[in-house]
Design an enzyme around this catalytic site. Structure first.
Site, PDB file in Angstrom:
ATOM      1  N   ASP A  11       0.855  -1.185   0.000  1.00  0.00           N
ATOM      2  CA  ASP A  11       0.000   0.000   0.000  1.00  0.00           C
ATOM      3  C   ASP A  11       0.891   1.236   0.000  1.00  0.00           C
ATOM      4  O   ASP A  11       1.561   1.532   0.987  1.00  0.00           O
ATOM      5  CB  ASP A  11      -0.904  -0.009   1.237  1.00  0.00           C
ATOM      6  CG  ASP A  11      -1.969   1.079   1.186  1.00  0.00           C
ATOM      7  OD1 ASP A  11      -2.000   1.833   0.196  1.00  0.00           O
ATOM      8  OD2 ASP A  11      -2.766   1.173   2.137  1.00  0.00           O
ATOM      9  N   ASP A 107      -2.202   2.393  -6.780  1.00  0.00           N
ATOM     10  CA  ASP A 107      -1.189   2.487  -5.728  1.00  0.00           C
ATOM     11  C   ASP A 107      -1.228   1.352  -4.723  1.00  0.00           C
ATOM     12  O   ASP A 107      -0.702   1.481  -3.614  1.00  0.00           O
ATOM     13  CB  ASP A 107      -1.330   3.818  -4.992  1.00  0.00           C
ATOM     14  CG  ASP A 107      -2.668   3.960  -4.282  1.00  0.00           C
ATOM     15  OD1 ASP A 107      -3.583   3.162  -4.561  1.00  0.00           O
ATOM     16  OD2 ASP A 107      -2.798   4.871  -3.437  1.00  0.00           O
ATOM     17  N   GLU A 108      -1.809   0.226  -5.077  1.00  0.00           N
ATOM     18  CA  GLU A 108      -1.791  -0.912  -4.160  1.00  0.00           C
ATOM     19  C   GLU A 108      -1.925  -2.220  -4.931  1.00  0.00           C
ATOM     20  O   GLU A 108      -2.496  -2.279  -6.019  1.00  0.00           O
ATOM     21  CB  GLU A 108      -2.907  -0.805  -3.117  1.00  0.00           C
ATOM     22  CG  GLU A 108      -4.305  -0.829  -3.694  1.00  0.00           C
ATOM     23  CD  GLU A 108      -5.374  -0.804  -2.615  1.00  0.00           C
ATOM     24  OE1 GLU A 108      -5.265  -1.602  -1.662  1.00  0.00           O
ATOM     25  OE2 GLU A 108      -6.311  -0.007  -2.736  1.00  0.00           O
TER      26      GLU A 108
END
Length: 404
Positions: A11, A107-108
């Protein structure tokens, strides 16, 4: 005997702001916010650096409110090309550790490293990944480590920035169950309120319920949440999840060449309906739309638009396609129209991003759109339409009269 799985959830911390800092080192250590229309007082803060958060800056604040709290706040306009390019670099790096990498959002993502390490010693690999991301991309991240995707996701949320948390099944009662039910991944505000009404205030409260009661009262979604609360999640890390559907599209050759805005709008409406059904069937949302226009002289043009937030329903597809048509139509009679969607993401993993430019309006209409969808599903697709569509239809009719 089935060996234990080891799942990492990566994350990225305050991704947009962190990418800006990585590419503009002079911003390091300073309060920074990313906002739509930062030049306007009522632009909305989408994310901020941890220095800004310490000053009380929060997502959904207006720029005006944020600057009152932090007069020295630096506000930047989002650079989506840079963010996407950085995301591509990140996931290419992660694929060097294991082929089992599932991109969940920009973004993860999840990594299944079960075959790469001793299940009892995952920290050294996680530290290597975290340090390499920091060293090569100059970005902070938190890593959750667990035997399944849900627990890994919960773990990565527990410490930011640069956190690293392990949750084992035997630690549920200690690490997971005391958390408020609203902190559980998959529980939105509406579900949280329903649980509160039933006296379910923590994840542990849900885990200790009678499963038959949960299934009867909350249906299959409640049953799934009950299983997750008890640490049960058999979903595999799926490397193809993000790109499973390269594109879906429909086109139609009109009965006769036309310059009628009304006919064109109605055609786009019908194409959007078909695409919406496919999105629902596949349980995905889209981030890209391509419009095709073929004129009576057989000249064909295509126009492409990438969106910051997922496209998920008929009105969004139709509205974007019609806007693109208005921008690109040269006035010649149209023979064919087509809409193609791409850049899909599983709806279960798709979190609607704050619309950087119309967040206030989006927040007000989100609940109404959901209600309209429910009523149309029950009584037919044309039972209700937003007033804005009716007004647009009237404008189109007037425009058609002027063009005919």
């Amino acid at each position: 005997m089935v060996s234990a799985r080891v799942i990492f959830h990566i994350d990225m911390n305050s991704f947009y702001a962190s990418v800006e800092i990585a590419n503009h080192p002079e911003l390091k250590g300073k309060p920074l916010a990313i906002a739509g229309k930062p030049e306007e007082r009522h632009g909305i803060i989408v994310t901020s650096s941890y220095e800004a958060r310490k000053m009380g800056i929060r997502t959904t604040m207006t720029v005006q409110e944020a600057r009152k709290l932090c007069p020295g706040l630096i506000v930047r306009h989002p650079d989506f090309y840079l963010y996407r390019h950085t995301s591509e670099q990140l996931f290419e790096m992660l694929k060097g550790y294991t082929p089992l990498v599932e991109k969940a959002s920009i973004d993860e993502g999840y990594l299944d490293v079960s075959a790469q390490i001793d299940p009892t010693h995952p920290l050294s690999l996680a530290e290597d990944i975290q340090n390499r991301i920091a060293r090569q991309l100059h970005l902070p991240c938190s890593i959750g480590i667990a035997p399944n995707k849900f627990l890994a996701k919960m773990a990565s949320n527990m410490k930011k920035p640069m956190g690293m948390i392990i949750i084992r099944k035997r630690e549920l009662q200690e690490k997971l169950w005391p958390l408020p039910i609203g902190k559980m991944h998959g529980v939105g505000p509406k579900t949280e309120q329903k649980f509160h009404t039933a006296g379910i205030l923590t994840i542990g409260d849900l885990a200790r319920q009678d499963p038959h009661f949960i299934a009867a009262k909350y249906g299959s979604n409640g049953q799934r949440l009950y299983e997750l609360a008890n640490g049960e999640d058999a979903r595999p890390v799926d490397p193809d999840a993000w790109d499973r559907y390269k594109s879906i599209g429909h086109s139609v050759t009109l009965a006769r060449d036309t310059r009628s805005i009304d006919v064109i709008r109605d055609t786009l409406h019908k194409l959007a309906e078909k695409l919406t059904l496919q999105l629902k069937k596949e349980h995905v949302t889209s981030y890209e739309l391509m419009l095709t226009i073929r004129y009576k002289n057989w000249t064909t043009v295509t126009r492409h638009r990438t969106t910051a937030q997922p496209i998920r329903n008929r009105d969004e597809i139709e509205g974007l396609a019609f806007s693109m048509f208005r921008e690109n139509w040269n006035g010649i009679a149209v023979r064919l129209l087509g809409i193609t969607l791409a850049a899909f993401q599983s709806i279960s993993e798709s979190t609607k991003q704050l619309d950087l430019f119309t967040y206030q309006q989006d927040a007000k209409t989100e609940r109404l759109i959901g209600l309209i969808d429910e009523l149309n599903n029950k009584f037919g697709d044309h039972a209700l339409s937003p007033a804005v569509r009716l007004l647009e239809d009237k404008r189109s009719a007037r425009q058609d009269g002027m063009n005919s």
